[in-house]
Write an enzyme that holds these catalytic residues in place. Structure first.
Site, PDB file in Angstrom:
ATOM      1  N   SER A  29       0.746  -1.168   0.125  1.00 41.18           N
ATOM      2  CA  SER A  29       0.009   0.033   0.033  1.00 41.18           C
ATOM      3  C   SER A  29       0.945   1.375  -0.235  1.00 41.18           C
ATOM      4  O   SER A  29       2.071   1.186  -0.373  1.00 41.18           O
ATOM      5  CB  SER A  29      -1.102  -0.210   1.236  1.00 41.18           C
ATOM      6  OG  SER A  29      -2.048   0.999   0.958  1.00 41.18           O
ATOM      7  N   ASN A  30       0.436   2.274   0.449  1.00 40.88           N
ATOM      8  CA  ASN A  30       1.109   3.598   0.469  1.00 40.88           C
ATOM      9  C   ASN A  30       0.530   4.399   1.578  1.00 40.88           C
ATOM     10  O   ASN A  30      -0.327   4.118   2.356  1.00 40.88           O
ATOM     11  CB  ASN A  30       1.058   4.401  -0.790  1.00 40.88           C
ATOM     12  CG  ASN A  30      -0.311   4.846  -1.347  1.00 40.88           C
ATOM     13  OD1 ASN A  30      -0.996   5.365  -0.346  1.00 40.88           O
ATOM     14  ND2 ASN A  30      -0.818   4.000  -2.355  1.00 40.88           N
ATOM     15  N   ASP A  31       1.200   5.760   1.731  1.00 40.19           N
ATOM     16  CA  ASP A  31       0.979   6.586   2.676  1.00 40.19           C
ATOM     17  C   ASP A  31      -0.309   7.226   3.134  1.00 40.19           C
ATOM     18  O   ASP A  31      -0.341   8.252   3.769  1.00 40.19           O
ATOM     19  CB  ASP A  31       2.035   7.364   3.152  1.00 40.19           C
ATOM     20  CG  ASP A  31       3.323   6.528   3.729  1.00 40.19           C
ATOM     21  OD1 ASP A  31       2.966   5.806   4.635  1.00 40.19           O
ATOM     22  OD2 ASP A  31       4.318   7.304   3.859  1.00 40.19           O
ATOM     23  N   SER A  32      -0.901   7.252   1.723  1.00 38.96           N
ATOM     24  CA  SER A  32      -2.196   8.163   1.575  1.00 38.96           C
ATOM     25  C   SER A  32      -3.074   7.849   2.883  1.00 38.96           C
ATOM     26  O   SER A  32      -3.581   6.881   3.266  1.00 38.96           O
ATOM     27  CB  SER A  32      -2.948   7.686   0.324  1.00 38.96           C
ATOM     28  OG  SER A  32      -4.094   8.683   0.323  1.00 38.96           O
ATOM     29  N   ALA A  96      -4.710   7.485  -4.344  1.00 34.45           N
ATOM     30  CA  ALA A  96      -3.231   7.110  -4.490  1.00 34.45           C
ATOM     31  C   ALA A  96      -3.214   5.563  -4.875  1.00 34.45           C
ATOM     32  O   ALA A  96      -3.186   4.727  -3.869  1.00 34.45           O
ATOM     33  CB  ALA A  96      -2.386   7.433  -3.408  1.00 34.45           C
TER      34      ALA A  96
END
Ligand code: CTP
Length: 218
Positions: A29-32, A96
């Site tokens: 995943s990512n930091d959004s 994102a």
């Protein structure tokens, strides 16, 4: 597109990260945090739009008066957006999206250590470019996308604007992810540029929902 419901603009907003499952307990995943997308949904509803928010896994409340569809992966986001896009007059694509997903999802836990391996690799395949896939049938909808770029991203953001058939692209840096304040440059397909420095995401959202489709650059 069917006529506007009661004259209200119908807005589609995507928010937050996608999660791409590796196994039942792990994912990429990512930091959004979804803050920007939720702020847009809130600002659009406040101006009277009929809003559908398609949200990845975020821990934010649904803004008042907003219809919410929860998704996890990029492919789920694509399916939900296809539906919503048909009915919308404006799309704000703040999600994102993970560019890649594991080629296979393990049914049980992915156990590499048991086999004594000190290295492991995960095969990834690319996710669809969701925005490009829906804007093939853009019509006269307003489409606002985002570009998170490191360094001088102006040229890259302009390329994305054109390639993904956006009306505006909101350029920001990676520090915008999971932050309450942000600095952005809004680039229009008419060549317009507007810089907003150190603003709350709510303040940026208000500007974005007030945009209208620019004329093509000559
Ligand atoms: N986007 C999308 N589908 C993807 C990736 C991104 O719809 N698979 C959307 C994002 O929501 C955003 C815009 O496209 O509105 C640009 O996203 P960005 O991550 O900056 O662009 P990418 O096409 O992923 O390019 P890069 O290689 O720079 O990550």
């Amino acid at each position: 597109m069917s006529p506007r419901r009661g004259g209200r603009r119908r807005g589609g907003v995507t928010a937050g990260p996608t999660r791409e499952r590796i196994d039942p307990v792990r994912y990429l995943s990512n930091d959004s945090s979804g803050t920007m997308g939720c702020a847009i949904a809130e600002a659009a509803a406040a101006r009277g739009d009929d809003v559908t928010l398609i949200a990845g896994p975020v821990s934010l409340p649904t803004p008042k008066g907003v219809r919410r569809v929860d998704i996890e992966s990029a492919r789920e986001l694509q399916a939900a957006l296809r539906e919503a896009f048909r009915e919308c007059d404006a799309l704000f694509m703040a999600a994102a999206v993970c560019d890649f997903r594991p080629r296979r999802r393990f049914r049980g836990k992915w156990r590499k250590k048991e086999a004594g391996q000190e290295r492991a690799s995960l095969e990834l395949v690319s996710n669809p470019d969701i925005l490009s896939s829906v804007t093939r049938r853009k019509g006269d909808r307003l489409v606002v996308g985002f570009a998170v770029e490191t360094g001088d991203g102006l040229r890259r953001a302009m390329n994305k604007l054109e390639k993904k058939r956006m009306d505006y692209v909101v350029l920001n840096g990676p520090s915008a992810l999971n932050a309450s304040k942000t600095s952005v440059t809004i680039l229009g397909k008419d060549g317009s540029q507007r810089r907003l420095t150190d603003r709350t995401k709510r303040a940026v959202a208000k500007v974005l929902v007030g945009l209208s489709a620019p004329h093509e650059a000559r």
